[in-house]
Structures are given as C-alpha cells and as structure tokens.
Design a protein around this motif. Structure first.
Motif: not given
Length: 456
Positions: A325-327, A78-81, A30-32, A340-343
């Motif tokens: 955090n992913s970054p 994205l899942c791996i990240s 719904m967001i991403f 960061h926006l993904l997080d």
C-alpha cells in the motif's frame, strides 16, 4: 423457494480492449489514464502559483527553486511512491539516505529528494478558482473508528466487488452527512441507500448481491427483488421487519420463514446463524466436513455454503493491497485517499491484465513490472526537472533496455550538427567530440566503440 431472476452471462465479466501482447502499463493507463495524470500535473502547477501569491515562504524553502512539473515527471513521482512500500523506511528522508545501513540507490538515481518532497507538498487535484480550497488540516470529521480493524482510524470506503474475479466495480467515500449517495423515498435507511447507489449501473439485469449483516434488511431485499436483482446474506436478529424465529435448535437443525418473495432461515452450528435471501431455497447440502462421532458428512444450508465461498471478495482486495500500500502519514487526508485510489487502480489493472493476457503473474510481480514500464517510458534526466545532473552511469536501464544511436540535432539557426564530448572518452581522459547520441539516455557517444561500451 423465492423467484430467481435469471442473469445473462454472455456479455458479462471483466473485459478490455487488450491483447496477449499488452504490457502492464497499457492496462494501467486504461484505468489511470495519461489525461488524468496531465490534469493532476496542471492542478499541481496551478496550486504552486496560488501558494506563491498567498504565502510568504522562507528564502531557504524548497519552493524557491520550483520548476513546473511535467507529465513524465509526475509519472516518475507516482512510480517512486509505488516503489516505496517495497523497501519500507521509517521516514521519507531515509529513502535518499547515504548511510550504508539504510541507502537504496534507486531513489537517488530516479529523482532528487527535495524535488520529490516539493511535488508531494504541492500535489493537488482541483482548480481552486472553481472549487473550495481545502486549507483545513485539523481533525477530519468523516474519519471513522472501527476497533475490529488493524488500522482502527481512517477514511471509510464502501466497495462493490465482483466475487469471481475480485475486480472492484464501484466505491463510495464516506464523508458523513454529505456522503454522495442517492437518497431513496423508501425506508431502507442509509445503509440501503449506499447499496442502491453502488448498484445503480447493475440493477435490472439479474445479478446476485451478497451482503453482510451491516446492510442486509427485508426492505432492501424487497426493493432489490423489484429491480430484478437477487440477494442473500447474514442478517441481524433485531433488524427492523425481520421475521421472528424463536425456536431452540440443536446443532445441525434449521428453521425458516417465508414471505413469498424472501426466505429467512436460522441454522444452529457452533452458534446460531441467521440468513435472509431471495436467491436460494431452504435445502441442506452435504459439506466437506465429517461428524467425528458418526463419520457421516455434515450438512449445511446451500445459502451458507455459497456465502462462505463468495463473501470474502472485498477482504481479499484489502489483504492483497495491504502488502504494497502506497499511503503514508500526511496532514492532508485527501492525499492519503488519493494514494489508496492509486493502489485500487493498480489492483484493477492487475485483474484486467490477468484476464486479457492469460497471465499467471502474482500481484507483486505485476506491480514491479508496472514500475519498470513507467520508468522506461517516462524517465527524464534530473537536470531536466530539477535536482541537478546525475552521473551518466547512474541512469536506470542503461544496461538492460534497448538503445539506438542517432544524430545530434542541428545547432540553433544553422544546418550544422552540434558536436559535444563523448561521455566514455571523457571518463577515459580522452577528448573526442561526436555528432552522435543515445536519446533515451540523453548522452553523447562515439558511434564506433563507445556506444557499445556505455550500454554493456
């Protein structure tokens, strides 16, 4: 006491078109959304074509074996990240290491190392034919230095967060003089313009804003009052137009000044605290702490009690995201900002999931459940995306997901079902062709015993 604007709570709060059976992936999308991932995938593929035309890369470069990415593959990327911060290494290569002291088999099973690296290298978000190409890899002039932060250098974001749920409502990325904010005609300064831009969708509804001393000013609070928005927060002594309060106070004493619209107080606890507000009176309330000499409960201004209990919403967001955090370090700063926006999207999905399903999951549990959901829906065999074919027994969720037998598709141009070797029979050194398969695992299996054996 200043006039308090009344807020209607009937239609307020975090809401979504969800039900108690919604999965973490349903909420996250719904967001991403899948449309957003499709756009990223398209621009990543287009960026490779642009690089291919403009760059002469070496024969042994990863780019020589490039295959266009698909939406399912981008989800797995994205899942791996997202999975990486749960098993932190010193470099990206170590996630695919075969060293017994370092290896984490799940990364090698999901995607080949070189494929992940080339997708990260080509990751792109805009059409270079209609927007300026960000080729610059040197110093980022919008980078900020904040000595009080643990990560002192970085891209600065201005966040607006709901103090009850901690849901991030809006944000602005600081880019120096080109920061995307609405410049007002009133003299509220850049910090005031940032606040008014963040609140653009929420003005005139009776909300109450809490700010720290970086943003609090009489001119801003007056403008907010004119837009039917209450506000309170700490304020600096030397803030322009701030009322003077030079009284020397003993511990526990308070003085105040009023303009009819705003009320300013100075209260002495361990040190002097100055507050400006349009949402409180100058009343003292009983606190939970006792005076060790008299045994009586200490008193403090009601605005300070509210400030202490509600102000830490943004800090809680940063604290929770810092755990997963992913970054990662990258020359291209906009990629670090993207992760960061993904997080932030995952965090907001977590808040929405809690409110919609009455779940008591912790953030790390939701985060892991989301990764599982993505892999269940979007996982593809490596032979379909690049990086070679893996062993059938290395397929994720082979033993824990739901699988159903189905007939193999017809041979091209005929009505006959295609026949191929059963992977279980081959492993047991038997030759047995079959017309059945597990489409989820993309393997051929005998319908009698091998299908059950392979999945158990």
């Amino acid at each position: 006491m200043p006039k308090l604007h009344i807020f209607d709570e009937q239609n307020a709060g975090v809401k979504g078109n969800l039900n108690p059976e919604s999965t973490p992936l349903d909420v996250f999308q719904m967001i991403f959304s899948e449309e957003l991932v499709a756009q990223i995938t398209e621009q990543t593929n287009n960026y490779f074509k642009c690089v291919q035309q403009c760059t002469a890369y070496k024969k042994n470069s990863r780019l020589t074996n490039w295959k266009d990415a698909s939406v399912p593959e981008m989800y797995v990327f994205l899942c791996i990240s997202m999975l990486m911060p749960r098993s932190k290494k010193l470099s990206l290569r170590e996630y695919w290491s075969t060293d017994q002291l370092l290896k984490s088999n799940i990364f090698r099973k999901i995607m080949a190392r070189d494929r992940y690296m080339v997708l990260l290298q080509m990751l792109h978000f805009n059409d270079n034919n209609t927007a300026n190409l960000l080729l610059y890899k040197g110093r980022c002039y919008s980078r900020q230095f904040i000595p009080s932060k643990r990560s002192r250098f970085g891209i600065k974001l201005f966040l607006l967060s709901d103090c009850e749920t901690n849901y991030v409502l809006n944000f602005i990325t600081y880019t120096g003089q080109k920061t995307n904010i609405s410049r007002s005609n009133t003299a509220i300064g850049i910090s005031g313009d940032v606040v008014m831009t963040l609140l653009q969708l929420y003005l005139g509804k009776g909300h109450t804003l809490i700010t720290d001393n970086c943003y609090t000013s009489p001119r801003l609070y007056t403008l907010l009052h004119e837009n039917k928005t209450n506000a309170f927060g700490t304020v600096r002594k030397n803030r322009k137009d701030m009322l003077h309060m030079e009284e020397k106070l003993k511990r526990g004493e308070m003085c105040y000044r009023s303009t009819g619209i705003l009320l300013a107080i100075k209260w002495h606890d361990k040190k002097e605290v100055r507050m400006l507000f349009s949402a409180h009176g100058a009343a003292l309330i009983k606190s939970e702490k006792r005076d060790y000499r008299t045994g009586l409960y200490k008193k403090k201004p009601s605005c300070i009690a509210d400030y202490n209990s509600n102000m830490s919403a943004v800090d809680r967001v940063n604290m929770i995201l810092s755990t997963l955090n992913s970054p990662r370090k990258t020359i291209k700063w906009y990629k670090k900002l993207f992760f960061h926006l993904l997080d932030l999207a995952i965090y907001n999905a977590y808040i929405l999931y809690q409110k919609s399903t009455a779940s008591k999951q912790k953030f790390n549990e939701f985060h892991l459940a989301l990764i599982r959901d993505i892999l269940r829906k979007y996982f593809q065999r490596r032979s379909m995306v690049g990086g070679g074919k893996r062993k059938s027994e290395d397929l994720p969720f082979r033993l824990i997901d739901r699988h159903f037998p189905s007939k193999c598709p017809n041979r091209a141009g005929t009505t006959q079902l295609s026949r191929r070797k059963c992977v279980v029979c081959v492993k047991n050194k038997r030759r047995n062709d079959t017309r059945y398969e597990c489409r989820k695992c993309d393997v051929r299996l005998c319908i009698d015993n091998c299908f059950e054996s392979f999945h158990t």
